[in-house]
Design an enzyme around this catalytic site. Structure first.
Site, PDB file in Angstrom:
ATOM      1  N   ASP A 294       0.876  -1.161   0.000  1.00  0.00           N
ATOM      2  CA  ASP A 294       0.000   0.000   0.000  1.00  0.00           C
ATOM      3  C   ASP A 294       0.921   1.221   0.000  1.00  0.00           C
ATOM      4  OD1 ASP A 294      -2.345   1.644   0.424  1.00  0.00           O
ATOM      5  OD2 ASP A 294      -1.653   1.831   2.496  1.00  0.00           O
TER       6      ASP A 294
ATOM      7  N   ASP B 213      -1.513  -0.738   6.037  1.00  0.00           N
ATOM      8  CA  ASP B 213      -1.661  -0.183   7.382  1.00  0.00           C
ATOM      9  C   ASP B 213      -3.089   0.193   7.748  1.00  0.00           C
ATOM     10  OD1 ASP B 213      -1.647   3.288   7.448  1.00  0.00           O
ATOM     11  OD2 ASP B 213      -1.609   2.166   5.587  1.00  0.00           O
TER      12      ASP B 213
ATOM     13  N   ASP C 184      -6.975  -2.018   3.994  1.00  0.00           N
ATOM     14  CA  ASP C 184      -6.009  -3.049   3.616  1.00  0.00           C
ATOM     15  C   ASP C 184      -6.330  -4.403   4.230  1.00  0.00           C
ATOM     16  OD1 ASP C 184      -4.421  -1.248   2.134  1.00  0.00           O
ATOM     17  OD2 ASP C 184      -3.445  -0.547   3.958  1.00  0.00           O
TER      18      ASP C 184
END
Length: 618
Positions: free
Chosen positions: A317, A510, A514
């Protein structure tokens, strides 16, 4: 530590005390027998029970059965200390393995924070508060500032800033006005919105996220424990060999005493107890887990440590993972005034703003703002601000504000958020605000490639231009931007399909958004310092320091740990087979066999303990 593990640890300590007392105290034969028998029953009874239960289920040949047969053989030979020691060592190994086992990562309790509790539905001239599941497609809901958007839909009235961080991972709030599509789970920040519902709650974005986490978790197969796999073949082999050793020589060769070969067969079974493997293999992984913890990496089980060693593709990410999730002024481009004056003017224009962009400009300015110099503050929704500053008309905002004022401005070449500044109707320059890349992000990607990772990929909900520029700066091989959680899972599925059969895909994220991909990946890694609770729950590995470079450290520790475990397996099996052969031939007494077995265990354990110090070498 769980209550079950604490109870097991207390049991092991009590048994160890009984064992030591049985060997050390100058007690009579009956007293020593009582102490050793108590030790055996304390640690051995659960194993005997498991073996009996598994036999009733048709699962005869496992490590529990082997432990029972071996220790019963030792008891038959009246070697009570050996029987107690074998069970005690086995329970120690089991404790270490249980301690390192995966804690529940399928809990999605933290995700319930994004599930809205109610929806305000406009029915007639009244607003009714109902459960989101009771709202139909086409109905209009009202979302006030501070409330979470309960259902997907289109804005029909109002203007507001929307916090989408929980779903897209993007730190910068987005503006929403009439005609814009909005999704459930986002937080309305400023204005009142009226939204026409386009999906029922069961099909909404927030409901799909919850479903994705549950389904993704169920698709992950557990890695079978090595000892159990080994015992499936080793246990029946040694049991059959022991039976044949006791029966065949007296039947096939004249003059061979049955008692002699029965003794050898029982000795063979005692020797066959895989203590070195039972203890050293879990200890190797436990040492690796401890080393990772010292390096700031929490790995939730030895199976994930093994998976890290086979990392082939690492997917990231962006916001909060490779970047700090904090905005910073990265460029100041003045025109007709100095850099310092442009920054000062912009900071004064944003003096009353609580927006992350305004805060970053004021932070870059770094001096106290004299509010008495400011007057006639005018905020223009979705465009920027106008103020009077020391007799001059100052405007600061996006390109839409400049166009509305008929001021020509250049396009910024770099990706990020651009704040244009005009003074008395003339263009004065622009500031570029970007999410700051973490200090070790570039080094992290380079280290992963040094560790043999074949591909690095970025999946982000942020704008394409920002994602591509960030990826280029830090050396990411492939980037996919403007993705919702469901899109990320779809992209991840394609990447999983493209890797080799033996390789593992790691996903690093995080945020709550996600959680589905963390759960679906082979190994999910969460940034623990600022990561959401949902991401940490869904992940298999947690980077407690928020440093991406720790991923390469974890891979290094995992590979070294796996090497130690393999060394112990080869060494323990090699010596074990040699001593088994000598025992079958009658060249090794029971105590010599015990000495060899304990010696191998000690060496294997010492080798396993080296894993504890890998954090210094990786």
């Amino acid at each position: 530590m769980t209550k079950i593990l604490k109870k097991r640890l207390c049991m092991i300590i009590a048994a160890l005390v009984l064992f030591v007392l049985g060997l050390a105290l100058p007690v009579s034969g009956e007293g020593r027998l009582a102490l050793l028998a108590s030790c055996y029953l304390l640690v051995g009874a659960p194993i005997v029970f498991k073996a009996g239960r598994n036999i009733l289920k048709g699962q005869v040949f496992d490590e529990n059965f082997l432990m029972v047969v071996a220790t019963f053989g030792a008891i038959f030979l009246k070697d009570y200390a050996e029987a107690a020691a074998v069970m005690l060592f086995y329970q120690v190994g089991e404790f270490f393995q249980s301690y390192a086992v995966n804690q529940s990562r399928r809990s999605i309790a933290a995700l319930m924070d994004i599930r809205p509790d109610y929806a305000n539905v406009l029915r007639g001239e009244k607003i009714e508060t109902v459960d989101p599941e009771e709202v139909s497609i086409g109905e209009v809901i009202v979302v006030r500032p501070g409330e979470r958007i309960p259902l997907d839909g289109k804005v029909v009235k109002g203007f507001s800033s929307i916090d989408t961080a929980a779903l897209t991972g993007e730190s910068l709030p987005r503006e929403a006005e009439a005609g814009d599509e909005v999704i459930s789970g986002c937080v309305n920040l400023t204005g009142v919105l009226e939204i026409e519902v386009s999906r029922e709650f069961a099909n909404s974005t927030v409901a799909r996220i919850l479903d994705l986490v549950e389904n993704a978790s169920s698709q992950k197969a557990d890695i079978e424990n090595f000892i159990t796999r080994f015992a499936r073949y080793y246990t029946p082999a040694v049991v059959v060999s022991a039976v044949l050793l006791a029966v065949l020589p007296p039947l096939l060769f004249a003059g061979q005493a049955f008692d002699t070969w029965l003794y050898r067969a029982i000795t063979f079974l005692v020797i066959s107890c895989p203590c070195a493997l039972v203890i050293s293999v879990p200890l190797s992984f436990f040492g690796g887990l401890g080393a990772a913890s010292k390096a700031g990496v929490l790995i939730k089980g030895s199976n994930y440590l093994e998976g890290l060693a086979r990392a082939e593709v690492v997917v990231f990410d962006k916001t909060g993972t490779l970047t700090k999730g904090r905005f910073k002024v990265t460029e100041i481009n003045p025109q007709g005034i100095s850099r310092e004056e442009l920054l000062r003017t912009a900071a004064y224009a944003e003096a009353y703003s609580a927006h992350p962009i305004g805060e970053s400009i004021k932070e870059a300015y770094g001096e106290e703002i004299d509010l008495s110099k400011i007057s006639d503050v005018e905020e223009i929704h979705g465009q920027g601000l106008k103020i009077m500053l020391e007799g001059r008309r100052v405007a600061a905002g996006n390109v839409r504000l400049m166009r509305a004022m008929k001021i020509k401005v250049p396009e910024a070449a770099s990706a990020g958020t651009v704040v244009y500044v005009a003074v008395d109707g003339k263009y004065a320059g622009f500031l570029l605000i970007s999410d700051e890349i973490k200090a070790d992000a570039t080094a992290a990607i380079a280290l992963l490639k040094q560790r043999g990772v074949l591909k690095t990929v970025m999946l982000t909900g942020d704008r394409r231009s920002i994602g591509e520029e960030t990826a280029a700066k830090i050396g990411i091989d492939e980037v996919h931007a403007e993705l919702l959680p469901a899109d990320k899972v779809e992209r991840l599925e394609r990447l999983i399909a493209g890797k080799s059969a033996g390789g593992k895909l790691l996903f690093v994220g995080d945020g709550i958004n996600d959680a589905p991909v963390l759960a679906r990946s082979d190994i999910g890694i969460a940034m623990g310092g600022i990561g959401s609770d949902a991401a940490i729950e869904a992940a298999d590995v947690v980077i407690m320091t928020d440093e991406p470079s720790k991923i390469a450290t974890a891979i290094c520790i995992a590979r070294r740990t796996l090497n130690i475990a393999r060394q112990n397996v080869v060494f323990a099996l090699g010596v074990k087979l040699l001593v088994l052969g000598c025992g079958a031939a009658g060249f090794v007494s029971i105590w010599a066999a015990v000495f060899a077995d304990v010696g191998v265990s000690v060496i294997a354990i010492l080798n396993a303990m080296r894993a504890l110090f890998f954090y210094k070498k990786c």
